[in-house]
Write a protein that holds these residues in place. Structure first.
Motif, mmCIF file in Angstrom:
data_model
loop_
_atom_site.group_PDB
_atom_site.id
_atom_site.type_symbol
_atom_site.label_atom_id
_atom_site.label_comp_id
_atom_site.label_asym_id
_atom_site.label_seq_id
_atom_site.Cartn_x
_atom_site.Cartn_y
_atom_site.Cartn_z
ATOM 1 N N THR A 192 0.827 -1.210 0.000
ATOM 2 C CA THR A 192 0.000 0.000 0.000
ATOM 3 C C THR A 192 0.860 1.258 0.000
ATOM 4 O O THR A 192 0.463 2.277 -0.581
ATOM 5 N N ASP A 193 2.028 1.216 0.608
ATOM 6 C CA ASP A 193 2.926 2.355 0.532
ATOM 7 C C ASP A 193 3.444 2.525 -0.904
ATOM 8 O O ASP A 193 3.601 3.642 -1.399
ATOM 9 N N LEU A 194 3.685 1.401 -1.582
ATOM 10 C CA LEU A 194 4.115 1.437 -2.973
ATOM 11 C C LEU A 194 3.026 2.022 -3.870
ATOM 12 O O LEU A 194 3.311 2.786 -4.803
ATOM 13 N N ILE A 195 1.783 1.695 -3.552
ATOM 14 C CA ILE A 195 0.657 2.229 -4.331
ATOM 15 C C ILE A 195 0.547 3.740 -4.172
ATOM 16 O O ILE A 195 0.213 4.465 -5.109
ATOM 17 N N GLY A 196 0.877 4.231 -2.961
ATOM 18 C CA GLY A 196 0.729 5.658 -2.679
ATOM 19 C C GLY A 196 -0.242 5.921 -1.556
ATOM 20 O O GLY A 196 -0.541 7.070 -1.228
ATOM 21 N N ILE A 197 -0.767 4.836 -0.955
ATOM 22 C CA ILE A 197 -1.598 4.933 0.255
ATOM 23 C C ILE A 197 -0.698 4.587 1.430
ATOM 24 O O ILE A 197 0.262 3.834 1.287
ATOM 25 N N HIS A 198 -0.999 5.085 2.614
ATOM 26 C CA HIS A 198 -0.142 4.850 3.773
ATOM 27 C C HIS A 198 -0.039 3.364 4.078
ATOM 28 O O HIS A 198 -0.984 2.593 3.876
ATOM 29 N N ALA A 199 1.121 2.947 4.590
ATOM 30 C CA ALA A 199 1.380 1.532 4.854
ATOM 31 C C ALA A 199 0.399 0.927 5.844
ATOM 32 O O ALA A 199 0.097 -0.273 5.772
ATOM 33 N N ILE A 200 -0.114 1.726 6.771
ATOM 34 C CA ILE A 200 -1.015 1.179 7.789
ATOM 35 C C ILE A 200 -2.318 0.677 7.180
ATOM 36 O O ILE A 200 -2.983 -0.202 7.742
ATOM 37 N N PHE A 201 -2.710 1.213 6.023
ATOM 38 C CA PHE A 201 -3.929 0.758 5.362
ATOM 39 C C PHE A 201 -3.797 -0.715 4.985
ATOM 40 O O PHE A 201 -4.736 -1.502 5.137
ATOM 41 N N GLY A 202 -2.624 -1.105 4.493
ATOM 42 C CA GLY A 202 -2.404 -2.503 4.133
ATOM 43 C C GLY A 202 -2.466 -3.419 5.335
ATOM 44 O O GLY A 202 -3.043 -4.509 5.271
ATOM 45 N N ALA A 203 -1.866 -2.997 6.458
ATOM 46 C CA ALA A 203 -1.902 -3.815 7.672
ATOM 47 C C ALA A 203 -3.334 -3.983 8.179
ATOM 48 O O ALA A 203 -3.729 -5.065 8.624
ATOM 49 N N PHE A 204 -4.128 -2.922 8.113
ATOM 50 C CA PHE A 204 -5.523 -2.965 8.550
ATOM 51 C C PHE A 204 -6.322 -3.947 7.696
ATOM 52 O O PHE A 204 -7.072 -4.789 8.218
ATOM 53 N N VAL A 205 -6.177 -3.878 6.386
ATOM 54 C CA VAL A 205 -6.915 -4.771 5.486
ATOM 55 C C VAL A 205 -6.479 -6.217 5.697
ATOM 56 O O VAL A 205 -7.309 -7.138 5.688
ATOM 57 N N PHE A 206 -5.169 -6.442 5.912
ATOM 58 C CA PHE A 206 -4.697 -7.802 6.161
ATOM 59 C C PHE A 206 -5.321 -8.356 7.449
ATOM 60 O O PHE A 206 -5.653 -9.546 7.527
ATOM 61 N N GLY A 207 -5.488 -7.511 8.475
ATOM 62 C CA GLY A 207 -6.151 -7.944 9.700
ATOM 63 C C GLY A 207 -7.583 -8.374 9.470
ATOM 64 O O GLY A 207 -8.095 -9.286 10.128
ATOM 65 N N LEU A 208 -8.260 -7.733 8.501
ATOM 66 C CA LEU A 208 -9.643 -8.109 8.187
ATOM 67 C C LEU A 208 -9.738 -9.495 7.573
ATOM 68 O O LEU A 208 -10.796 -10.137 7.636
ATOM 69 N N THR A 209 -8.651 -9.970 6.956
ATOM 70 C CA THR A 209 -8.699 -11.275 6.294
ATOM 71 C C THR A 209 -8.568 -12.443 7.261
ATOM 72 O O THR A 209 -8.837 -13.583 6.878
ATOM 73 N N ILE A 210 -8.156 -12.202 8.500
ATOM 74 C CA ILE A 210 -7.972 -13.290 9.475
ATOM 75 C C ILE A 210 -9.341 -13.691 10.018
ATOM 76 O O ILE A 210 -10.120 -12.839 10.463
ATOM 77 N N PRO A 211 -9.699 -14.990 10.027
ATOM 78 C CA PRO A 211 -10.978 -15.424 10.604
ATOM 79 C C PRO A 211 -11.084 -15.032 12.070
ATOM 80 O O PRO A 211 -10.123 -15.165 12.837
ATOM 81 N N LYS A 212 -12.239 -14.547 12.464
ATOM 82 C CA LYS A 212 -12.448 -14.049 13.825
ATOM 83 C C LYS A 212 -12.929 -15.173 14.746
ATOM 84 O O LYS A 212 -13.618 -16.088 14.328
ATOM 85 N N GLY A 213 -12.570 -15.058 16.011
ATOM 86 C CA GLY A 213 -13.108 -15.943 17.034
ATOM 87 C C GLY A 213 -12.426 -17.285 17.170
ATOM 88 O O GLY A 213 -12.785 -18.080 18.032
ATOM 89 N N GLY A 214 -11.435 -17.579 16.346
ATOM 90 C CA GLY A 214 -10.774 -18.869 16.438
ATOM 91 C C GLY A 214 -9.521 -18.823 17.282
ATOM 92 O O GLY A 214 -9.076 -17.769 17.741
#
Length: 850
Positions: free
Chosen positions: A294-316
């Motif tokens: 995301t930093d390479l794209i031109g969006i802040h790096a934290i956006f990529g980390a946030f989206v990656f966190g959304l991909t992890i299954p919840k509650g397990g």
């Protein structure tokens, strides 16, 4: 490296490539503060010390930790300590800023991953139109207000008119409309509102708000590269390409990475004993890689980390173990560095003159009014009561970490200058600071009664508030309901042993409610536990067979619940220690329990070591004793249930001096006598006559000037001969009865029994209405006043007692209020009239103690 003078450091730019990592030491003439790594260590220690100190000071105000960390950063920066230029250029020189911010950004990257891990997209979809409507109003109106404020700031603050309209408007709109989802979750958990209707609506709306805020932030970052003062003019198509690339990244993460992470989580489920370290490392590397893309794209790096966190299954189990591995290091060490770096950029002194302070008031008023009024209006349209709608508006007005991220990016992109940045930071501080006290002032949900209590009592008949209220005949017995609380696995053996000794093998039944007490923290895992273990703001019991068992406690109680007559229902109470007693008392009320068993805040081990779980837990016990709707037992564990003796039977001694608490202890001893593997001995202490045949009259009078923390407190009750007679007639064969003449010092006789090792457990009443013998030691300096005089003597680690101790307090509304007393001794003469006067006051016999 060459040392720069103060004057040169102010005027010269330091070549970052000339800075070395570590020094050769002071003995070789190097100043560690001139080198990157030693300076970073000092900065980290200073930041942690200041932020933790402020968190401790703000804890009584129930403020989230983020407030202390932001204020700490501001104090360390040019607004306070930084006014000393020598300090600023020695401890926080300009050349160290990129190093500090780089380390802090790693913490920020992983914290945003945790935020994505905490945010459940499926719950957003389930929340329906109400939460979406509230979130939309909570974003739209403040965003529109932010546009208006942006025009005012551009025309008033010098330099802001050189920034392009588009990026400045978007940054201002996002800054005013954002809701800090992580901070809101912690405030709701602290106020015990997280699982109430208000809390669930606020969390769902905040989740919508958070997703929208990240989209707007990505837009703001994409726009910020266009038209920055002093920079080259860029084509508007660049922003379009950035946004399209960002959408493509999100699509790839959801369609390709999310299924892969679901497979990884399946491989690390609870069926497997351990999680493969390769999967943990792969996930952590994925966080970094997403940030880089995301930093390479031109969006802040934290956006990529946030989206990656959304991909992890919840509650397990995989998500929980990820949190356990990284949250303490990230939230406790690295994240405060980010707040400090933000504070170092905040110069409150840049807000000069009445006009600037007026702008600050305008920004705060606009932010609060837009968010609160927008949320309130839409909530009323959805038929939410006015008070709850107002509370929703206040909760949605919470700012915090995400707000600071937006402001820092705006300053980094030169969209916000020093004055605008300082104004917006103070706005975020103020709006978050007022949330908790304002919500507590406006919204006070009933802690007792209500739907659950009402429905429970509607079919319960007469409430069972103490053991003596239960039917106890040889033909039939009421079901005994107990609430047993524990801090952790160390309490399990003694608790099971105690319950087993009370469990009848004949007619009576026992239902055991087990409550695992967990202190609420600001960890993400703690918030998720609250969401699982609470319903409508209170702990709840899963009615499925076996219930919901918690980690290492599961095996022991699952096995014990299968023994037959004991029905075991577990739950977890996750709360701040100051309000933990509310959960315990609420469950005791709604489940109609007759006795609560609490673990003492100290646990004694066989090697004479003592484990103290903390003074805060002692306060929990004291508040339960004061507010409990039933009888309470406080268990001082000295290895009860440990397999150290060849004889499997339990030896129990009940000490009897007189009073309602001792009668309750006697009732409990009678129930234990039913168990064939429990041998019960009742030792009654009787008063020794003086040589001249006259007993010493001891009178206790209320003494409000004494501290209840350091002195025993008493209340009144009736005589107990009938209770003793009933026990002896009913359990004459099962109970051994002894009378012991008290010596001049009653503590010697009590301690001798405790030291003898003849008994595994000693049961004693708290003694709020003592006999003359107990009254003799009423003026003794209390070590643990909540145990009463006799219990305190037996629990003290200075007396060599080896038996475990159970201190019983009988529930009695009429005698709930206790006050410290002063002892008055009369050795004859006027003693009769004094004693008679006491009897007239209390309605007791003349030789009683009041």
């Amino acid at each position: 490296m060459p040392t720069l003078s103060l004057g040169k450091e102010i005027t010269m730019a330091v070549n970052i490539t000339s800075i070395k990592t570590s020094s050769n030491g002071a003995w070789q003439g190097d100043n560690p503060l001139d080198f990157a790594f030693p300076l970073l260590i000092l900065q980290t220690i200073l930041i942690l010390a200041v932020s933790r100190s402020l968190a401790f000071l703000l804890k009584p105000l129930r403020q989230p930790k983020v407030i202390a960390e932001i204020v700490g950063g501001i104090l360390l920066g040019p607004s306070a300590f930084g006014r000393n230029h020598h300090y600023m250029h020695r401890v926080f020189p300009k050349w160290s800023a990129p190093i500090l911010e780089s380390v802090a950004s790693i913490g920020l990257l992983f914290f945003l991953f945790l935020v994505g891990l905490e945010l459940d997209l499926s719950s957003i979809r389930r929340s329906g139109s109400r939460a979406f409507g509230i979130a939309a109003a909570g974003i739209t109106l403040p965003f529109v207000c932010g546009i208006g404020v942006a025009f005012v700031l551009r025309s008033t603050i010098a330099g802001e008119d050189q920034v392009g309209y588009g990026q400045f408007i978007v940054f201002m709109g996002v800054a005013l409309s954002i809701t800090a989802f992580p901070v809101l979750a912690r405030i709701l958990a602290e106020l015990k509102l997280l699982t109430t209707r208000v809390g669930e609506t606020a969390m769902a709306a905040a989740a919508f708000n958070d997703v929208a805020a990240w989209i707007l932030l990505a837009l703001a970052v994409a726009l910020a590269g266009d038209g920055v003062p002093g920079g080259p003019h860029k084509s508007p198509l660049v922003s379009v390409w950035v946004m399209l690339s960002g959408l493509g990244f999100v699509g790839f993460m959801m369609l390709a990475v999310r299924p892969a992470m679901r497979w990884v989580a399946g491989r690390c489920s609870s069926e497997h004993d351990a999680v493969d370290e390769a999967y943990i490392c792969l996930t952590l590397a994925g966080v970094m890689a997403s940030g880089f893309v995301t930093d390479l794209i031109g969006i802040h790096a934290i956006f990529g980390a946030f989206v990656f966190g959304l991909t992890i299954p919840k509650g397990g189990a995989f998500a929980e173990r990820l949190m356990e591995r990284i949250e303490d290091f990230v939230s406790g060490l690295l994240l405060p560095l980010y707040f400090a770096s933000s504070g170092l950029k905040t110069d409150v002194a840049s807000i000069r003159g009445g006009k600037s302070w007026g702008l600050l008031a305008l920004v705060i008023t606009t932010a609060c009014a837009g968010k609160i009024l927008g949320t309130f209006a839409v909530a009323m349209m959805y038929m939410i009561p006015a008070r709850e709608a107002l509370v929703l508006g206040l909760l949605m007005n919470t700012k915090g970490l995400v707000e600071l991220i937006v402001l820092n990016i705006g300053k980094e992109k030169k969209v916000l200058n020093d004055e605008t940045f300082a104004i917006l930071v103070l706005m975020a501080l103020f709006t978050t600071f007022i949330t908790t006290p304002t919500v507590m002032l406006i919204y006070k949900p009933a802690r007792h009664g209500g739907g659950a209590a009402a429905s429970s009592s509607s079919h319960s008949g007469t409430p069972r508030r103490k053991l003596g209220d239960l039917t106890a005949t040889k033909e039939s017995k009421d079901e005994l309901r107990m609430l047993a609380c524990l801090h952790g696995p160390g309490n399990v053996p003694s608790l099971i042993t105690l319950v087993e000794s009370i469990r009848s093998t004949k007619i009576s039944q026992l239902k055991l409610f087990v409550m695992h007490l967990v202190e609420l923290t600001e960890r993400s895992s703690s918030i998720i536990m609250v969401q699982r273990a609470r319903k409508n703001g209170f702990p709840f019991f899963n009615r499925r067979r076996g219930g919901r068992w918690h980690d290492r406690l599961s095996g022991a109680f699952q096995a014990y619940s299968q023994l037959g007559r004991v029905k075991v229902r577990p739950t977890t109470a996750i709360s701040a220690l100051a309000t933990m007693h509310e959960d315990i008392c609420h469950v005791a009320e709604t489940k109609r329990v007759a006795v609560i068993i609490l673990p003492f805040h100290k646990q004694y081990w066989g090697d004479d070591s003592v484990e103290n779980v903390g003074h805060g837990w002692r306060g929990v016990n004291q508040r339960v004793l004061k507010h409990a709707p039933c009888s309470v037992g406080l268990l001082v564990d000295r290895g009860l249930g440990q397999a150290s003796r060849p004889n499997p039977s339990q030896r129990v001694c009940v000490l009897f001096f007189g009073g309602p608490d001792d009668r309750e202890a006697l009732e409990l001893g009678g129930r234990m006598a039913e168990h064939p593997a429990v041998k019960v001995t009742v030792v009654r202490f009787v008063e020794r006559e003086e040589a001249d045949g006259v007993s010493k009259a001891v009178t206790l009078r209320p003494s409000p000037s004494k501290s209840p923390e350091q002195n025993y407190s008493f209340s009144t009750a009736e005589l107990d001969e009938a209770a003793l007679g009933e026990l002896r007639s009913k359990w004459e064969e099962a109970v051994e009865y002894k009378e012991k003449v008290a010596s001049s010092n009653v503590t010697e006789g009590v301690v001798a029994l405790g030291r003898s090792g003849d008994y595994d457990l000693m049961v004693v009443g708290k003694g709020r209405f003592p006999s003359a013998m107990v009254a003799e030691i009423a003026d003794r300096q209390a070590e643990h006043a909540e145990l009463g005089p006799i219990g305190d003597v037996l629990a003290s680690d200075r007396n060599g007692v080896v038996s475990s101790v159970l201190v019983i307090q009988q529930h009695d509304v009429a005698h709930a209020e206790e006050v410290p007393v002063v002892k008055v001794v009369d050795n004859g003469g006027g003693g009769g009239s004094s004693s008679a006067a006491a009897a007239a006051t209390t309605g007791e016999m003349g030789d009683s103690v009041v």
